[in-house]
Design an enzyme around this catalytic site. Structure first.
Site, PDB file in Angstrom:
ATOM      1  N   GLU A  97       9.743  -1.616   0.530  1.00 55.62           N
ATOM      2  CA  GLU A  97      10.949  -1.726   1.344  1.00 55.62           C
ATOM      3  C   GLU A  97      12.094  -1.976   0.362  1.00 55.62           C
ATOM      4  OE1 GLU A  97      10.531  -4.770   4.297  1.00 55.62           O
ATOM      5  OE2 GLU A  97      12.625  -4.553   4.902  1.00 55.62           O
TER       6      GLU A  97
ATOM      7  N   ARG B 226      -3.359 -10.096  -2.159  1.00 54.77           N
ATOM      8  CA  ARG B 226      -2.073 -10.119  -2.861  1.00 54.77           C
ATOM      9  C   ARG B 226      -2.286 -10.755  -4.214  1.00 54.77           C
ATOM     10  NH1 ARG B 226       2.402  -9.954   0.453  1.00 54.77           N
ATOM     11  NH2 ARG B 226       3.832 -10.745  -1.104  1.00 54.77           N
TER      12      ARG B 226
ATOM     13  N   LYS C  64       9.985 -11.756  -1.940  1.00 53.56           N
ATOM     14  CA  LYS C  64      11.319 -11.198  -2.122  1.00 53.56           C
ATOM     15  C   LYS C  64      12.390 -12.105  -1.524  1.00 53.56           C
ATOM     16  CE  LYS C  64      10.193  -6.818  -1.211  1.00 53.56           C
ATOM     17  NZ  LYS C  64      10.349  -5.406  -0.879  1.00 53.56           N
TER      18      LYS C  64
HETATM   19  P1  ATP Z   1       7.630  -9.659   0.219  1.00 53.50           P
HETATM   20  O1  ATP Z   1       6.577 -10.147   1.170  1.00 53.50           O
HETATM   21  O2  ATP Z   1       7.821 -10.491  -0.994  1.00 53.50           O
HETATM   22  O3  ATP Z   1       8.922  -9.295   0.880  1.00 53.50           O
HETATM   23  P2  ATP Z   1       6.574  -7.125   0.573  1.00 53.50           P
HETATM   24  O4  ATP Z   1       5.119  -7.067   0.570  1.00 53.50           O
HETATM   25  O5  ATP Z   1       7.212  -7.139   1.906  1.00 53.50           O
HETATM   26  O6  ATP Z   1       7.054  -8.302  -0.344  1.00 53.50           O
HETATM   27  P3  ATP Z   1       7.113  -4.393   0.106  1.00 53.50           P
HETATM   28  O7  ATP Z   1       8.281  -3.756  -0.503  1.00 53.50           O
HETATM   29  O8  ATP Z   1       6.855  -4.183   1.549  1.00 53.50           O
HETATM   30  O9  ATP Z   1       7.221  -5.939  -0.230  1.00 53.50           O
HETATM   31  O10 ATP Z   1       5.813  -4.064  -0.721  1.00 53.50           O
HETATM   32  C1  ATP Z   1       5.455  -2.784  -1.133  1.00 53.50           C
HETATM   33  C2  ATP Z   1       3.985  -2.764  -1.406  1.00 53.50           C
HETATM   34  O11 ATP Z   1       3.645  -3.721  -2.408  1.00 53.50           O
HETATM   35  C3  ATP Z   1       3.187  -3.123  -0.174  1.00 53.50           C
HETATM   36  O12 ATP Z   1       2.116  -2.214  -0.062  1.00 53.50           O
HETATM   37  C4  ATP Z   1       2.710  -4.514  -0.433  1.00 53.50           C
HETATM   38  O13 ATP Z   1       1.499  -4.752   0.196  1.00 53.50           O
HETATM   39  C5  ATP Z   1       2.594  -4.536  -1.958  1.00 53.50           C
HETATM   40  N1  ATP Z   1       2.762  -5.897  -2.462  1.00 53.50           N
HETATM   41  C6  ATP Z   1       3.809  -6.710  -2.255  1.00 53.50           C
HETATM   42  N2  ATP Z   1       3.597  -7.914  -2.816  1.00 53.50           N
HETATM   43  C7  ATP Z   1       2.379  -7.852  -3.409  1.00 53.50           C
HETATM   44  C8  ATP Z   1       1.583  -8.777  -4.155  1.00 53.50           C
HETATM   45  N3  ATP Z   1       1.999 -10.017  -4.414  1.00 53.50           N
HETATM   46  N4  ATP Z   1       0.380  -8.367  -4.594  1.00 53.50           N
HETATM   47  C9  ATP Z   1      -0.045  -7.109  -4.346  1.00 53.50           C
HETATM   48  N5  ATP Z   1       0.645  -6.204  -3.658  1.00 53.50           N
HETATM   49  C10 ATP Z   1       1.847  -6.555  -3.184  1.00 53.50           C
HETATM   50 MG    MG Z   2       6.757  -5.680   3.303  1.00 53.82          MG
END
Ligand code: ATP
Ligand code: MG
Length: 559
Positions: free
Chosen positions: A38, A264, A274
């Site tokens: 995102e 994660r 984020k």
């Molecule tokens: P946040 O929860 O910090 O806002 P997010 O998961 O919403 O992060 P996205 O941009 O939606 O952020 O993530 C893109 C991809 O990266 C998704 O498939 C998500 O599952 C993966 N991802 C995000 N954070 C992690 C993490 N700590 N470990 C592994 N994969 C991750």
């Molecule tokens: Mg997300």
């Protein structure tokens, strides 16, 4: 753009096992994965895990990996983030080729499908407030309550939904909800929101839309449109899978992706959310998304972390089904290993103390040869100038040393790296009694650092010539958080007040200052450093990527 080859050493994990089995059974000819960020912030090292997994799979199996921006929430999304995400994926060594997509590319189709759900009696417009919807959802132990608007006719729903789209209603006035089951055990199935009214400018679709699809509604259908075979996400979406499957079953989607959840990445001393990272930037706790203390890809790049070290780190941690916290020492270990292999050696003095070699002729200098990499002769050598006035590290001198201090002290002899044995003969102090200069003698017979009479010294110290070394600022970073498991809801309290130490009187070899290289170097005995973008013509700035001491390896060895 970096396209250096990516190590193809294939680790095994449950996802790769599933993919192999699917290929063996002929379920797919080609594996299609995607990395779906995102664009509401910069990527962090947790994303690196997901990137390496999805792009790695596409390299190892016949297949491809898409980069798809899940840009369904224009309020939080910006072009800056879209650009930085692309730069970071490339820098990590991965390439999506022509497979760059946006969920917003599918807004028309998603809208059509929403109308279809209405026509099939599977969605309705709800006039309740956000708060009412939340409280009528129920809890894990109590079922939810049906909305008073749940029984609307198809025609009324269609009319209202079209008027939502046309921008007739203010933000939050109505939503479109799926009509599933308000008493479902899985709360995600209790009539989830599909569309909300949002009069907001979107980076790609501008002001075309007054309604935007929810992440849950857009995500699976976007995967289906792109023909994603294995849709990999993190564990918190496991409970959403039944909802994604419901959409796939009810809608005429062109393919049926299967979702797999993995753990994660969590790291000690680090927050990978984020929301928190955005707040750190907005509240000025750090100097920006690429502050070298940030766990962002951009921060780590600026700090001198090589992409190969990040790839090795995520390879080592592997892919598991259960959440855990990885010791940040493991990341540091991978960085050190890579830099030890690749970084050229130089000398820098972080906190200089002047030394005058009293028996070295005034006005004379000589060029000595220094090795650029101890394990790599092809890295060659360079010259450093020895002379009467030098700098050593303040910490390498003690006037009244304890027993085990073998470095410089009055009467003690040490080796200056690549140069001579020197002995301290005098100490000069200022009014406050602080040592400001040392007097030494050198032994001309020890040129190159060995005594012909076979006598030994216990310490070898780095140094710099006073005349030709260059003033520099050196920034030494420590963990951003002082707490090994910082509290995401009150992270400011866990910030490390000493996460940045600025050494503004440091000095570096002339060759270091002259080079504009952004390759990290080892400053001998100090660690790995990289030139920072804050450098000016008058004064170069170097950031410490990481120190030399490897406490993690020792702990591993201890078991
Ligand atoms: P946040 O929860 O910090 O806002 P997010 O998961 O919403 O992060 P996205 O941009 O939606 O952020 O993530 C893109 C991809 O990266 C998704 O498939 C998500 O599952 C993966 N991802 C995000 N954070 C992690 C993490 N700590 N470990 C592994 N994969 C991750
Ligand atoms: Mg997300």
């Amino acid at each position: 753009m970096s396209t250096e080859p990516v190590a193809t050493e294939v680790g095994r994990d449950f996802i790769r096992d599933i993919i192999q089995a699917d290929l063996d059974q002929g379920k797919h000819k080609e594996i299609v994965t995607r990395f779906p960020p995102e664009p509401n912030g910069y990527l962090h090292i947790g994303h690196a895990k997901s990137i390496a997994l999805n792009f790695g799979i596409a390299q190892e199996f016949p297949g491809r990996c898409h980069l798809r921006f899940d840009d369904t929430n224009p309020v939080k999304e910006e072009q800056e983030y879209i650009d930085s995400i692309q730069a970071d994926v490339h820098w990590l060594g991965y390439d999506w080729g022509k497979n760059l997509f946006y969920a917003s590319d599918y807004f028309d189709r998603l809208y059509e499908w929403a109308e279809q759900l209405i026509r099939d009696g599977l969605a309705y417009v709800d006039d309740q407030s956000q708060e009412e919807i939340r409280t009528s959802r129920g809890t894990l132990t109590e079922p939810g309550k049906n909305s008073p608007f749940r029984g609307r006719s198809v025609d009324e729903n269609l009319d209202l939904f079209r008027r939502m789209k046309a921008g007739e209603f203010p933000n939050g006035a109505r939503v479109l909800r799926a009509k599933i089951d308000m008493s479902a055990g899985n709360i995600n199935l209790r009539d989830p929101v599909l569309y909300r009214i949002l009069h907001a400018h979107h980076p790609r679709t501008g002001t075309k839309w007054s309604i935007y699809p929810s992440y849950d509604y857009a995500h699976g259908q976007s995967d289906a449109i792109e023909g994603i075979t294995h849709s990999i996400c993190t564990l918190e979406f496991e409970d959403h899978r039944p909802l994604y499957d419901w959409f796939i079953e009810k809608l005429p989607v062109p393919s049926k992706p299967h979702q797999y959840e993995m753990a994660r990445l969590n790291l000690t001393y680090t927050l990978l959310s984020k929301r928190v990272l955005t707040q750190l930037v907005r509240d000025g706790h750090v100097a920006g998304w690429d502050d070298p203390r940030m766990p962002t890809i951009a921060g780590m790049r600026r700090r001198g972390v090589p992409p190969a070290a990040l790839r090795e780190f995520v390879r080592r941690i592997g892919v598991a089904k259960a959440n855990s916290v990885v010791d940040v020492g493991m990341l540091e270990f991978c960085i050190r290993e890579e830099l030890n292999r690749t970084a050229q050696r130089r000398m820098a003095v972080l906190k200089p103390l002047k030394v005058v070699i009293e028996n070295y002729p005034e006005g004379q200098t000589e060029e000595l040869e220094a090795i650029n990499h101890p394990d790599d002769p092809s890295a060659g050598t360079r010259k450093i100038t020895f002379g009467r006035e030098l700098y050593i590290e303040q910490d390498d001198f003690m006037e009244n040393p304890p027993k085990k201090f073998f470095r410089l002290s009055p009467g003690n002899e040490v080796r200056l790296r690549y140069a001579y044995f020197v002995k301290c003969t005098g100490v000069i102090k200022n009014d406050k009694g602080e040592v400001v200069e040392l007097r030494c003698t050198y032994d001309p017979a020890t040129k190159g650092g060995n005594a012909p009479d076979g006598r030994k010294v216990k310490a070898t110290m780095h140094w710099l010539p006073a005349a030709t070394s260059v003033p520099a600022e050196i920034r030494v970073y420590n963990q951003l958080f002082a707490n090994p498991s910082p509290d995401a809801s009150n992270f400011a309290a866990d910030l490390n007040p000493n996460s940045l130490e600025i050494l503004s009187d440091a000095r570096v070899e002339a060759s270091v200052a002259e080079s504009n290289s952004t390759e990290p170097m080892q400053f001998e005995r100090q660690g790995y450093f990289v030139r920072d973008k804050d450098s000016t013509l008058a004064k170069p700035v170097f950031s410490r990527t990481i120190g030399l001491r490897d406490t993690f390896a020792k702990e591993v060895a201890k078991g």
